[in-house]
Design a protein around this motif. Sequence first.
Motif, mmCIF file in Angstrom:
data_model
loop_
_atom_site.group_PDB
_atom_site.id
_atom_site.type_symbol
_atom_site.label_atom_id
_atom_site.label_comp_id
_atom_site.label_asym_id
_atom_site.label_seq_id
_atom_site.Cartn_x
_atom_site.Cartn_y
_atom_site.Cartn_z
ATOM 1 N N GLY A 135 -21.730 27.610 -11.090
ATOM 2 C CA GLY A 135 -21.768 26.609 -10.034
ATOM 3 C C GLY A 135 -22.587 25.390 -10.408
ATOM 4 N N VAL A 136 -23.183 25.401 -11.623
ATOM 5 C CA VAL A 136 -23.915 24.241 -12.149
ATOM 6 C C VAL A 136 -22.972 23.552 -13.133
ATOM 7 N N GLY A 137 -22.461 22.375 -12.743
ATOM 8 C CA GLY A 137 -21.387 21.731 -13.484
ATOM 9 C C GLY A 137 -21.688 21.517 -14.957
ATOM 10 N N ALA A 138 -22.877 21.019 -15.287
ATOM 11 C CA ALA A 138 -23.205 20.734 -16.683
ATOM 12 C C ALA A 138 -23.274 22.007 -17.506
ATOM 13 N N VAL A 139 -23.807 23.081 -16.930
ATOM 14 C CA VAL A 139 -23.900 24.364 -17.640
ATOM 15 C C VAL A 139 -22.509 24.939 -17.868
ATOM 16 N N ASP A 140 -21.670 24.954 -16.837
ATOM 17 C CA ASP A 140 -20.339 25.532 -16.971
ATOM 18 C C ASP A 140 -19.470 24.750 -17.946
ATOM 19 N N THR A 141 -19.666 23.435 -18.028
ATOM 20 C CA THR A 141 -18.850 22.604 -18.909
ATOM 21 C C THR A 141 -19.312 22.669 -20.353
ATOM 22 N N LEU A 142 -20.619 22.589 -20.584
ATOM 23 C CA LEU A 142 -21.149 22.429 -21.938
ATOM 24 C C LEU A 142 -21.645 23.714 -22.569
ATOM 25 N N THR A 143 -22.114 24.671 -21.773
ATOM 26 C CA THR A 143 -22.648 25.933 -22.310
ATOM 27 C C THR A 143 -22.097 27.089 -21.484
ATOM 28 N N THR A 144 -20.798 27.253 -21.487
ATOM 29 C CA THR A 144 -20.156 28.259 -20.645
ATOM 30 C C THR A 144 -20.678 29.653 -20.975
ATOM 31 N N LEU A 145 -21.013 30.381 -19.934
ATOM 32 C CA LEU A 145 -21.548 31.736 -20.060
ATOM 33 C C LEU A 145 -20.388 32.728 -20.010
ATOM 34 N N ARG A 362 -8.416 30.787 -19.641
ATOM 35 C CA ARG A 362 -9.692 31.263 -19.117
ATOM 36 C C ARG A 362 -10.287 30.256 -18.124
ATOM 37 N N THR A 363 -10.414 29.010 -18.564
ATOM 38 C CA THR A 363 -10.921 27.981 -17.641
ATOM 39 C C THR A 363 -9.856 26.896 -17.464
ATOM 40 N N ARG A 364 -9.829 25.920 -18.404
ATOM 41 C CA ARG A 364 -8.839 24.860 -18.331
ATOM 42 C C ARG A 364 -8.469 24.443 -19.739
ATOM 43 N N GLU A 365 -7.248 23.987 -19.932
ATOM 44 C CA GLU A 365 -6.748 23.663 -21.270
ATOM 45 C C GLU A 365 -7.616 22.619 -21.962
ATOM 46 N N ASP A 366 -8.114 21.635 -21.205
ATOM 47 C CA ASP A 366 -8.869 20.542 -21.822
ATOM 48 C C ASP A 366 -10.364 20.809 -21.916
ATOM 49 N N HIS A 367 -10.824 21.975 -21.477
ATOM 50 C CA HIS A 367 -12.262 22.236 -21.350
ATOM 51 C C HIS A 367 -13.001 22.080 -22.682
ATOM 52 N N LEU A 368 -12.563 22.793 -23.710
ATOM 53 C CA LEU A 368 -13.304 22.786 -24.981
ATOM 54 C C LEU A 368 -13.271 21.410 -25.636
ATOM 55 N N ASP A 369 -12.139 20.715 -25.561
ATOM 56 C CA ASP A 369 -12.058 19.363 -26.142
ATOM 57 C C ASP A 369 -12.988 18.396 -25.412
ATOM 58 N N VAL A 370 -13.014 18.482 -24.086
ATOM 59 C CA VAL A 370 -13.883 17.587 -23.305
ATOM 60 C C VAL A 370 -15.349 17.867 -23.621
ATOM 61 N N ALA A 371 -15.727 19.141 -23.719
ATOM 62 C CA ALA A 371 -17.118 19.487 -24.013
ATOM 63 C C ALA A 371 -17.530 18.963 -25.383
ATOM 64 N N ALA A 372 -16.664 19.122 -26.387
ATOM 65 C CA ALA A 372 -16.980 18.634 -27.731
ATOM 66 C C ALA A 372 -17.123 17.120 -27.751
ATOM 67 N N GLN A 373 -16.226 16.408 -27.044
ATOM 68 C CA GLN A 373 -16.292 14.948 -27.001
ATOM 69 C C GLN A 373 -17.536 14.458 -26.265
ATOM 70 N N LEU A 374 -17.897 15.150 -25.197
ATOM 71 C CA LEU A 374 -19.115 14.791 -24.463
ATOM 72 C C LEU A 374 -20.342 14.882 -25.361
ATOM 73 N N LEU A 375 -20.468 15.975 -26.105
ATOM 74 C CA LEU A 375 -21.643 16.161 -26.967
ATOM 75 C C LEU A 375 -21.671 15.118 -28.076
ATOM 76 N N ALA A 376 -20.514 14.807 -28.644
ATOM 77 C CA ALA A 376 -20.469 13.777 -29.688
ATOM 78 C C ALA A 376 -20.883 12.420 -29.124
ATOM 79 N N ALA A 377 -20.431 12.120 -27.913
ATOM 80 C CA ALA A 377 -20.771 10.833 -27.299
ATOM 81 C C ALA A 377 -22.245 10.765 -26.928
ATOM 82 N N VAL A 378 -22.799 11.882 -26.441
ATOM 83 C CA VAL A 378 -24.230 11.902 -26.100
ATOM 84 C C VAL A 378 -25.075 11.677 -27.357
ATOM 85 N N ALA A 379 -24.680 12.306 -28.469
ATOM 86 C CA ALA A 379 -25.423 12.122 -29.722
ATOM 87 C C ALA A 379 -25.400 10.657 -30.158
#
Length: 469
Positions: A135-145, A362-379
């Motif tokens: 239920g914590v958006g950033a955790v579920d998107t970037l560090t899925t448990l 499991r979650t959404r088709e674009d989930h892993l690609d979006v998470a990877a792009q977010l981390l690259a952009a943050v860096a």
Amino acid sequence: MNSSGGIEYTTVRELRGPLAVVGGLSGIGWDEDVRITLASGEVRHGVVLDADRDLAVVQVLEGTSGMDPSGVRAAFSGGPLRVPVGTDWLGRVCNGRGDPLDGGPPVFGSHHAEVGGAPVNPVRREPPSEPVLTGVGAVDTLTTLARGQKLPVFSTAGLPHLELAAQIAAQSTTSGAAFSVVFAGMGLTHADAAFVRDALEERSAAGELVLLLNTADDPVIERILTPRIALTVAEHLAFTGGRHVLVVMSDMTMYAEALREVSAARGEIPARRAYPGYLYSDLASLYERCGRIRGRPGSVTVLPVLTMPAGDITHPVPDLTGYITEGQIVLSPETHARGVYPPLDALSSLSRLMRKGAGPGRTREDHLDVAAQLLAAVARARQVRDLADLVGRAALSPTDRRYLDFEETFLRDFVDQRSDAPRDLDTALERAWRALLVLPRGQLSMLPARLLDAHGAKDLADPDGEVPR
């Protein structure tokens, strides 16, 4: 004779603080459970810290205050502490050793289990799969448990790690079988304990929560038992009851401090920073009790929360925890200072089993690609921010200025959320897209063209390529 058929010893030779030295014994072992009866009939409980020849050093959980050595009877159980297990724990609030704090009767169960437990046999261990959504958006998107994973939260003093732990315990969900949460609080102040009870009241009333609260003024030996009792209860709910169980343990640094204190009372030779040499194996004996067992229903997922003294990630507790667990969620003082909750340090956080619990099916088709792009952009945004501090924003290229805008949108629109408002994964991913579309299309190289087209990504030179609002 006591009720379990053991011999009661009356040869208590010394009382020293929380310790009682009992003599005239034979066949007594470490960690044995002890039932202590006072002359008044009051019953207390203890654990054998050390045994040598005919002597045993017993840590009295309730303390030795008011005890007269001449009127004390100690009955040794012949084995470690056992607790009742079963669904009767659900909806209950107890102290660190399992005694009720909610005014209800003692917890009963169909049978008893040793709190020591055992790690899951690697041969029978099923790989983690399927997500536990916090239920914590950033955790579920970037560090899925993933179900069956052990994923710690690293924090420092003054950050809202307890608030985050309570939020995750209150909001977490998973699909499939029934879901339950076991929350083990260790070394909490009374104010923090009251906060946790209030935050988890709704889930407790729904019969989905087991709450164990050990406060800072409770005995240290109880603090060592608390996570073990929590995991014992969770294992039965999962592997016998077929439930998916999330165990949240906060604060593991307080647990390690208690272990160091008990080790000193035993007279053991200290190791790194005065912690016992077996700190690694002791932590592993807790963390490795999570997982999924082949052929058994249910799962146990562990989320330990620990504070790093002085923010030192090389401190023995976070250092050893990092070796045992599968990633970490790191909280940032800098992000917290900017008024963002949860103050997630995205680049230091990692879930090594994220691909087991996220993505298509499991979650959404674009989930892993979006998470990877977010981390690259943050860096890249961090590099640009450091450059802007040197040369000023006006000297940056138009693309670099977009990265600064992205970082602000990432923190304010994607990461930041209210602690009492769960955010589902679809909403979190749409917010992630909104942040990414601040950047020119040419910078989003980790996302497939069809996804960029579907979300209307535009190049920097496009006259309509305004920053999405």
